[in-house]
Design a protein around this motif. Structure first.
Motif, mmCIF file in Angstrom:
data_model
loop_
_atom_site.group_PDB
_atom_site.id
_atom_site.type_symbol
_atom_site.label_atom_id
_atom_site.label_comp_id
_atom_site.label_asym_id
_atom_site.label_seq_id
_atom_site.Cartn_x
_atom_site.Cartn_y
_atom_site.Cartn_z
ATOM 1 N N SER A 271 20.156 43.829 -4.052
ATOM 2 C CA SER A 271 21.173 42.972 -3.441
ATOM 3 C C SER A 271 20.507 42.261 -2.279
ATOM 4 O O SER A 271 19.677 42.840 -1.591
ATOM 5 N N ASP B 42 24.519 48.553 4.644
ATOM 6 C CA ASP B 42 23.657 49.059 3.573
ATOM 7 C C ASP B 42 24.134 50.428 3.076
ATOM 8 O O ASP B 42 24.175 50.691 1.870
ATOM 9 N N GLU C 123 27.247 51.664 3.262
ATOM 10 C CA GLU C 123 28.515 51.518 2.526
ATOM 11 C C GLU C 123 28.269 50.972 1.118
ATOM 12 O O GLU C 123 28.915 51.390 0.158
ATOM 13 N N VAL C 124 27.330 50.051 1.017
ATOM 14 C CA VAL C 124 26.975 49.503 -0.302
ATOM 15 C C VAL C 124 26.438 50.620 -1.194
ATOM 16 O O VAL C 124 26.817 50.753 -2.366
ATOM 17 N N GLN C 125 25.565 51.460 -0.624
ATOM 18 C CA GLN C 125 24.971 52.573 -1.375
ATOM 19 C C GLN C 125 26.053 53.570 -1.808
ATOM 20 O O GLN C 125 26.050 54.059 -2.939
ATOM 21 N N THR D 131 30.723 45.141 0.617
ATOM 22 C CA THR D 131 30.467 46.468 0.041
ATOM 23 C C THR D 131 30.583 46.435 -1.476
ATOM 24 O O THR D 131 29.715 46.936 -2.200
ATOM 25 N N HIS E 280 27.963 43.735 -3.363
ATOM 26 C CA HIS E 280 26.589 44.249 -3.345
ATOM 27 C C HIS E 280 26.477 45.588 -4.061
ATOM 28 O O HIS E 280 25.456 45.883 -4.684
ATOM 29 N N GLY E 281 27.543 46.396 -3.978
ATOM 30 C CA GLY E 281 27.537 47.682 -4.673
ATOM 31 C C GLY E 281 27.490 47.516 -6.184
ATOM 32 O O GLY E 281 26.758 48.234 -6.884
ATOM 33 N N ARG F 111 23.939 46.410 -7.053
ATOM 34 C CA ARG F 111 22.966 47.503 -6.965
ATOM 35 C C ARG F 111 23.071 48.462 -8.136
ATOM 36 O O ARG F 111 22.074 49.026 -8.599
#
Length: 491
Positions: free
Chosen positions: A3, A28, A30-32, A62, A65-66, A69
């Motif tokens: 992302s 980062d 929160e995205v993960q 979030t 990008h989540g 990813r």
């Protein structure tokens, strides 16, 4: 590209939402967490299409990008869409899962139930059991954005990770983005202008994005005066609102706002043609020379006035590095004659992959490797000038090809006219005749004869409107573009 999120300065604010700030490392994480939660027991979403109905917020970042990813295809939906429009987007892409936040969760629930779509909140999908993420190839599909549908049902435009990276890096380089930049984001986030030009470029460069769920002119101006932003991107209708706001204030109140916009390093206008009168009014008020550019959902940005160099009113500049642009005639020959008009066609890594589940539309939009934009332009002294959409804005009248956008720009200078749309209507004698649909300024009146008299010396006789209709407001889509097909019925 898992992302496009900068990791160069993890403690720097990436997002500001009201009084709350979120650093790059917080975003980062929160995205993960979201990517891990949406994967559940899988190792890779394998291009599963996941839709989300979320306004400008940290949750939006979030989720988008989540999904990227975790290997999925993100489908951002328009929070202002009617249910029928949302249903078209969801059924045409066979979505099985949708993520939303309040108040949209309850609003979309009946439609999700009807279509057997699993509806989740963002919070439900955040996991503390962080998983390894799949390896993603550049050619993998990443995003489906729906076209604005001004001429037909919206089509799902599929872009790959490679396309998105090319679209972002093109702008980051050309417009000198850096981690020192701060920009407000109030543009709709189901469209390339908000998603790529503002949000993604900022997060790639390590800049700070100030989120606004809806445009609040007074709050925007107050923040500008504080020096919060050094970069501003908007559509022409927003510049019109800002100009009207500044002109409604007394000189002492207006001056610091004008100075604040004047102090910014860049003001960009796009998504619809910027009338020369607006370009000039903004320059006069703030000293800022607007940078106008040209792009589409299918291609990202293709042409731009220069960041350093002459920016011309009424022109969209020159091709970005890495973007090849050629004008073609109606019989598909390259236009070589100076000042002759032709359709803009594009070759670039920024050009989309396909229309989702619509191979015919995809095939029809390409010719010999060129993407056919349907927009007509001329090149004058090296700068492209858009004449309009071939199907909507080019009026074929008595052997002439007239640009509706050019006529609109001239007529907008009339003191009685607040907004205008010019279109061609069927005419037995001329093929098509010029018709104007006008929104008047408060307390003003106008008729066709008065308008024609005013036009003398300003427009050639064959460009004069032959019909005039006055209405209270023009129908516009979410990006502020006038939906001209709706106006045909008035004639």
């Amino acid at each position: 590209m898992h992302s496009p999120l900068s990791r160069s300065n993890p403690d720097k604010p990436a997002l500001v939402d009201g009084h709350d700030q979120y650093t790059y490392s917080q975003v980062d994480l929160e995205v993960q967490r979201f990517a891990s939660g949406i994967l559940a027991n899988a190792e890779d979403l394998n291009e599963e299409r996941i839709a989300f109905l979320i306004p400008a917020s940290p949750e939006y970042v979030t989720v988008m990008h989540g999904i990227w990813r975790a290997g999925g295809i993100a489908i951002p939906l328009n929070t202002a869409s009617a249910e029928a429009e949302l249903e078209h987007c969801l059924t045409s892409t066979s979505v099985k899962r949708l993520v939303a936040v309040a108040p949209f969760l309850e609003r979309i629930r009946p439609l999700c139930d009807k279509l057997a779509i699993v509806l989740s909140s963002v919070a439900e999908l955040l996991s503390d059991n962080l998983k390894p993420m799949p390896e993603l190839s550049a050619d993998r599909r990443a995003l489906i954005i729906f076209t604005s549908g001004t001429t037909s049902l919206p089509k799902g435009v599929v872009t790959t990770h490679k396309n998105i990276k090319a679209q972002i890096t093109t702008l980051v380089d050309a417009w000198a983005w850096s981690e020192n930049d701060a920009i407000p984001l109030f543009l709709p986030l189901h469209h390339v202008h908000g998603i790529i030009n503002v949000l993604s470029c900022a997060l790639w460069a390590g800049a700070t994005v100030h989120l606004m769920q809806k445009l609040d002119i007074e709050k925007l101006c107050a923040e500008a005066v504080k020096g919060t932003y050094n970069l501003f991107m908007a559509v022409p209708t927003i510049y019109v609102k800002l100009i009207d706001h500044l002109e409604s204030l007394d000189a002492a109140t207006a001056q610091p706002i004008k100075a604040a916009f004047g102090a910014m390093r860049l003001n960009v206008s796009g998504s619809a043609a910027c009338p020369v009168a607006i370009f000039e009014a903004w320059q006069q008020l703030t000293g800022q020379v607007l940078l106008e550019r040209y792009g589409m959902t299918e291609i990202g940005m293709a042409l731009s006035n220069p960041y350093v160099g002459e920016r011309r009113a009424g022109y969209v500049g020159q091709p970005f590095p890495g973007v090849t642009v050629q004008l073609f005639s109606e019989d598909h020959q390259p236009v070589t004659e100076a000042s002759a008009s032709g359709e803009i066609r594009i070759k670039s890594d920024t050009v989309f992959l396909e229309y989702w589940n619509n191979p015919k539309a995809t095939m029809d939009s390409f010719r010999d490797g060129w993407f056919c934009t349907g927009d007509i332009a001329v090149i004058e002294e090296g700068y492209f000038r858009i004449m309009g959409r071939s199907s909507i804005d080019i009026i074929k009248s008595g052997g002439y090809k007239l640009s509706a956008l050019e006529i609109e720009g001239k007529l907008l200078a009339h003191p009685a006219i607040a907004e205008i749309a010019v279109l061609g209507v069927e005419d037995r004698t001329w093929g098509e005749s010029v018709a104007a649909v006008v929104v008047l300024r408060e307390g003003q009146t106008l008729d066709i004869d008065t308008l024609k008299t005013w036009c003398e010396g300003k427009l050639s006789s064959y460009k004069l409107p032959k019909k005039l209709v006055i209405i209270p407001e023009l129908p516009r889509n979410a990006m502020g573009k006038v939906v001209k097909p709706k106006l045909k019925a008035l004639f």
